[in-house]
Design a protein around this motif. Sequence first.
Motif, mmCIF file in Angstrom:
data_model
loop_
_atom_site.group_PDB
_atom_site.id
_atom_site.type_symbol
_atom_site.label_atom_id
_atom_site.label_comp_id
_atom_site.label_asym_id
_atom_site.label_seq_id
_atom_site.Cartn_x
_atom_site.Cartn_y
_atom_site.Cartn_z
ATOM 1 N N LEU A 334 1.285 -9.187 7.187
ATOM 2 C CA LEU A 334 2.433 -9.213 6.603
ATOM 3 C C LEU A 334 2.634 -10.168 5.348
ATOM 4 C CD1 LEU A 334 4.787 -8.374 9.482
ATOM 5 C CD2 LEU A 334 3.865 -6.579 7.837
ATOM 6 N N ARG A 335 2.281 -11.324 5.663
ATOM 7 C CA ARG A 335 2.084 -12.239 4.605
ATOM 8 C C ARG A 335 1.421 -12.248 3.396
ATOM 9 N NH1 ARG A 335 4.884 -17.666 5.303
ATOM 10 N NH2 ARG A 335 5.879 -17.520 7.199
ATOM 11 N N THR A 336 0.321 -11.645 3.722
ATOM 12 C CA THR A 336 -0.709 -11.303 2.965
ATOM 13 C C THR A 336 -0.527 -10.009 2.035
ATOM 14 O OG1 THR A 336 -2.604 -11.906 4.568
ATOM 15 C CG2 THR A 336 -3.414 -10.564 2.796
ATOM 16 N N MET A 337 0.231 -9.001 2.519
ATOM 17 C CA MET A 337 0.784 -8.012 1.675
ATOM 18 C C MET A 337 2.061 -8.402 0.608
ATOM 19 S SD MET A 337 1.766 -5.080 4.374
ATOM 20 C CE MET A 337 0.905 -4.859 5.908
ATOM 21 N N SER A 338 2.758 -9.498 1.129
ATOM 22 C CA SER A 338 3.628 -10.194 0.415
ATOM 23 C C SER A 338 2.970 -10.640 -0.490
ATOM 24 C CB SER A 338 4.593 -10.826 1.123
ATOM 25 O OG SER A 338 5.505 -11.736 0.323
ATOM 26 N N GLU A 339 2.077 -11.646 -0.641
ATOM 27 C CA GLU A 339 1.318 -12.415 -1.877
ATOM 28 C C GLU A 339 0.608 -11.497 -2.418
ATOM 29 O OE1 GLU A 339 1.970 -15.880 -1.848
ATOM 30 O OE2 GLU A 339 3.479 -14.795 -0.509
ATOM 31 N N ALA A 340 0.034 -10.352 -2.000
ATOM 32 C CA ALA A 340 -0.750 -9.244 -2.784
ATOM 33 C C ALA A 340 0.305 -8.541 -3.959
ATOM 34 C CB ALA A 340 -1.199 -8.156 -2.059
ATOM 35 N N TYR A 341 1.395 -8.458 -3.330
ATOM 36 C CA TYR A 341 2.427 -7.873 -3.905
ATOM 37 C C TYR A 341 2.853 -8.770 -5.338
ATOM 38 C CZ TYR A 341 7.326 -6.104 -5.614
ATOM 39 O OH TYR A 341 8.271 -5.741 -6.258
ATOM 40 N N LYS A 342 3.079 -9.833 -4.971
ATOM 41 C CA LYS A 342 3.206 -11.008 -6.137
ATOM 42 C C LYS A 342 2.088 -11.204 -7.084
ATOM 43 C CE LYS A 342 6.178 -13.366 -2.652
ATOM 44 N NZ LYS A 342 6.140 -14.565 -1.648
ATOM 45 N N VAL A 343 1.033 -11.233 -6.591
ATOM 46 C CA VAL A 343 -0.297 -11.271 -7.573
ATOM 47 C C VAL A 343 -0.076 -10.073 -8.558
ATOM 48 C CG1 VAL A 343 -2.754 -10.911 -7.475
ATOM 49 C CG2 VAL A 343 -1.686 -12.723 -5.862
ATOM 50 N N ALA A 344 0.287 -8.711 -8.111
ATOM 51 C CA ALA A 344 0.253 -7.879 -8.925
ATOM 52 C C ALA A 344 1.514 -7.957 -9.904
ATOM 53 C CB ALA A 344 0.390 -6.631 -8.029
ATOM 54 N N GLN A 345 2.662 -8.501 -9.436
ATOM 55 C CA GLN A 345 3.495 -8.857 -10.272
ATOM 56 C C GLN A 345 3.253 -9.715 -11.299
ATOM 57 O OE1 GLN A 345 6.036 -6.301 -9.196
ATOM 58 N NE2 GLN A 345 7.808 -7.847 -9.747
ATOM 59 N N LEU A 346 2.606 -10.481 -11.025
ATOM 60 C CA LEU A 346 2.212 -11.614 -12.083
ATOM 61 C C LEU A 346 1.293 -11.084 -13.274
ATOM 62 C CD1 LEU A 346 1.368 -14.972 -10.045
ATOM 63 C CD2 LEU A 346 3.145 -14.680 -11.676
ATOM 64 N N GLN A 347 0.670 -9.986 -12.921
ATOM 65 C CA GLN A 347 0.008 -9.493 -14.149
ATOM 66 C C GLN A 347 0.739 -7.892 -14.464
ATOM 67 O OE1 GLN A 347 -4.435 -9.499 -12.568
ATOM 68 N NE2 GLN A 347 -3.329 -9.276 -10.888
ATOM 69 N N ASP A 348 1.893 -8.026 -14.260
ATOM 70 C CA ASP A 348 2.936 -6.754 -14.653
ATOM 71 C C ASP A 348 2.271 -5.555 -14.195
ATOM 72 O OD1 ASP A 348 4.941 -5.636 -15.900
ATOM 73 O OD2 ASP A 348 3.978 -5.271 -17.800
ATOM 74 N N GLN A 349 1.825 -5.522 -12.694
ATOM 75 C CA GLN A 349 1.063 -4.313 -12.085
ATOM 76 C C GLN A 349 1.910 -4.431 -10.859
ATOM 77 O OE1 GLN A 349 -2.809 -5.647 -11.267
ATOM 78 N NE2 GLN A 349 -3.595 -5.715 -13.446
ATOM 79 N N ARG A 350 1.995 -3.041 -10.244
ATOM 80 C CA ARG A 350 2.583 -2.613 -9.094
ATOM 81 C C ARG A 350 1.687 -2.367 -7.792
ATOM 82 N NH1 ARG A 350 5.570 -5.242 -11.787
ATOM 83 N NH2 ARG A 350 5.756 -4.166 -13.747
#
Length: 437
Positions: A334-350
């Motif tokens: 669950l935490r891993t998903m959360s950080e994956a989401y943020k990694v995408a956000q940092l690149q303007d990806q979803r």
Amino acid sequence: MAAAESRAFRASLLHFRDDPGSVRADRAFEHFEDGLLVVENGRVARVGPAKDLLATLPPGFEVVDRRGSLILPGFIDTHIHYSQTDIIASPGHNVLHWLENYTFPEEARFAEASHAAEVAEFFLDELARNGTTTALVFGTVHRASADAFFTAAARRNLRMAAGQVMMDRGCPEHLRDTPEGARRDVRELAERWDGNGRLHYAITPRFALTSSEAQLRVAGELARAHPNAFIQSHAAEHLEEVASACALFPECRSYLDVYDRFGLLRERAIYAHCLHFDAEDRKRMADSGAAAAFCPTSNLFLGSGLFDVAAADAAGMLYSLATDVGGGTSFSMLRTMSEAYKVAQLQDQRLTALRCFYLATLGGARALRLDDRIGSFEAGCEADFIVLDPAATPLLERRMRAAKTLEERLFAWMILGDERAVKETYVLGENRGLTPN
Ligand code: GUN
Ligand code: ZN
């Protein structure tokens, strides 16, 4: 496969049938708000609305009531080091320094079989606490590390893949093997463990910097001799590492090309990180059927870089989610998903919540080519599943009250959740000892 219980579980049920990133949502998953998961002899017999299925059960068939919780397939972590359990949360200014200062000294302790056995038990408990029912696992260079892990996983009847690390240079002398020694160990370990119950062997050259050409040649031969075994390694994690790999193998077009030249790209080959790739590397991954393990907590913690989700999708590259403990900072998917989401956000990806839950379940099974057995509730699949608690913390409970849709609830679980949200973990329909709150 020793098996287990026959009973049904009533709860909100979710499982994926395809990637919500590439097909319409109504084809990507099944969700039954009041659902029933029927387990017979440790396998999924059927899933559907409780109101339809309850009437089909034979008299006296036990129904476990988990209404109010969400049941979904167990999480699949496609890259993790059990031997790094005790050095999680150790700082390092990049992966190479971290390996030298923490990882190699810690891994030396696995020469001792009793140490390896004790860590394997704790590690598997921790996976269960976090709802992870399958993982692709690194041992160390020691034979004892692999035997201890497989022995512990076999006792728990888990579907696990693991391997003894191959490394014959670029690390302390006392941690080196030889190409011949590695060939012998892998042959014997694969003979003993690959296909033993639910276990799989993984040919495990650590990375290009710690294997000579001779050893990578042996890894390639072993891969040909064991076409169903996994291959696991690390690729293009950090720019300094990429430069070293290219200097060690000047004839190779790129870091990934090193593995390609030795026959190490194919289905069931899983490469952790894959951050510093170009378009040709991604195409080669896609064409070969190899998969990347996206390890966001590790990539952020070690400052390695950002996995390019959009470029991987555009190339049709297979990838899944992984913790990479101990470079990764949590066992929780669950935490891993959360950080994956943020990694995408940092690149303007979803990365949507649906996509993240897909990647942590069926997506992981697909990367491992085990989707005919795990990762979903298709009839006949092994009944490895978890029960997620919407009220695991006061804040989660409060946020859930305001969540109107399944997707909003999944999003709250992945952003606010961790092992506290995993109420129960079942393996082949049997509870792994975590009791309901
Ligand atoms: N590259 C080679 N070995 C390792 C390891 O143990 N962890 C990580 N994150 N990267 C690696
Ligand atoms: Zn790793």
